[in-house]
Design an enzyme around this catalytic site. Sequence first.
Site, PDB file in Angstrom:
ATOM      1  CG  ASN A   1      -6.470  -2.574  -5.311  1.00 16.50           C
ATOM      2  OD1 ASN A   1      -5.247  -2.413  -5.355  1.00 16.50           O
ATOM      3  ND2 ASN A   1      -7.140  -3.152  -6.283  1.00 16.50           N
TER       4      ASN A   1
ATOM      5  CG  LEU B   1       1.341  11.088  -0.295  1.00 15.00           C
ATOM      6  CD1 LEU B   1       2.217  11.771   0.751  1.00 15.00           C
ATOM      7  CD2 LEU B   1      -0.126  11.192   0.126  1.00 15.00           C
TER       8      LEU B   1
ATOM      9  CB  CYS C   1      -8.089  -2.297 -10.243  1.00 19.57           C
ATOM     10  SG  CYS C   1      -7.644  -3.644 -11.375  1.00 19.57           S
TER      11      CYS C   1
END
Length: 470
Positions: A217, A259, A269
């Site tokens: 993450n 991107l 999250c």
Amino acid sequence: MNITPTRITVIGTGYLGATHAACMAELGFEVIGLDIDPVKIATLNAGTVPFYEPGLNELVGRHVESGQLRFTTDSAEAARFGQVHFIGVGTPQQPGRLAADMSYVEAAIDNMAPHLSDGDIVVGKSTVPVGTAARMQHRLNARLPAGARVDLVWNPEFLREGFAVEDTLRPDRIVLGTSNQRSIAILKHVYAQPIAQGSALLVTDRQTAELVKTAANAFLATKISFINAMAELCEAADADVADLADAIGHDARIGRRFLNAGVGFGGGCLPKDIRAFRARAGELGLEDTLSFLTDIDRINTRRRQRVIDLAEQALGGRVSGRRVAVLGLAFKPDSDDLRDSPALDVARQLHRRGADVRAYDPMATEMAAIRHPGLDYRYSLTDAIRAAELVLVLTEWNEFVRMDPVAMGELADQAIIIDARNCLDADAWKQAGWNYAGLGRQHPVYEDPQLVHVPDTIAELTGDLELVEK
Ligand SMILES: NC(=O)c1ccc[n+]([C@@H]2O[C@H](COP(=O)([O-])OP(=O)(O)OC[C@H]3O[C@@H](n4cnc5c(N)ncnc54)[C@H](O)[C@@H]3O)[C@@H](O)[C@H]2O)c1
């Protein structure tokens, strides 16, 4: 228990747990889902999912009807039922702090432990700070019935909301953190189908398994903030971040995915996970090691301010009293999750500044209206856009990507649009007469260009802004 369990418990039936429970039933196991929220449990037992996730409602409905899947608030019943007990409870950010709140995981362990049987295994799926599993094993051992031995494995979850069913049934990788061979054999049985279909299986120690999730993450958040930092530079240099992303993305070492410059990441999250990761590094005496994540967080939250600045600019300096159509409230498309949503945040900030915000999301409008009353919620795209003086696209739902700029131009009072996800066909909108602005792209000329805020020094770009803690 031998190594071929047939009964599974899933503790916590939110986005992760409800999906995991339904997918375990789909894989052929008998499943009980446990939650402390009686309303959620009643809804699930009626065969309905209390949030939006493509394909999940159908899966839950089918398996509840067949009797293979049921839900309860009774920890003892759930603990006695299952042989493998997955933990998928929340690990939110502690109020006013960066660290994760581990009290839900602790409570789940405490409630289950006295009712577990010798040989059961507990499998943590929640995202937790490294070291949690070892701590929870001690906690579990202290509360088990006399003589019972229960191994605790960490098996982090990588599902993406919007693709949760697919990601659970066919994950790209399954990470098992344990050195217990019997637990490995049991979980290989549980995941036999995805493994047979090509999911990679990686077995490691518990602490590495915990770190895999937080590292993944942190990397994804860094990639998004990297391109958003490039967007800031592009805005200052009058360059185009979408072209830049396409060009650098052709390099296989960089890759084009994740991107997309825009209003930044949110959800339940990434924001809280990078903050908790930083806090944990600090606890381990590595204050500097992950300090870059503070910048990642700052770049991310600055994008929200950029959209607000652009909106003010587009409306001649003030949004107060102006009709702004906000398209999107969820933190991402194909989800109704509003947690730390950049879209909702921007909508609320504009409302606080006096804008007449008309907000619409294909799935999250109702939930937003309950949780954040005060905005003028609309229940269709056309209702939101009708008479608008400015249109903001804040979540890249297909319904918005496919909008017809000519038809929308007939509804709006002013043809000004800010595409805060760079998801529209800019040329088509410009050709249809819209004043189009993306993020990190050549900014349009509004009536009063002095109001355009373009960061013009590196110091300003990396300025010491306060970290936004939620
Ligand atoms: N949502 C995602 O996309 C995702 C993906 C990967 C990992 N995760 C991680 O999974 C965990 C859960 O996330 P989520 O999004 O499903 O959260 P969520 O808030 O949707 O669900 C958590 C659920 O746990 C329940 N709960 C809390 N304490 C409990 C207890 N003691 N016993 C039983 N139930 C209890 C809550 O009532 C709630 O329904 C978090 O650690 C998150 O970081 C989430």
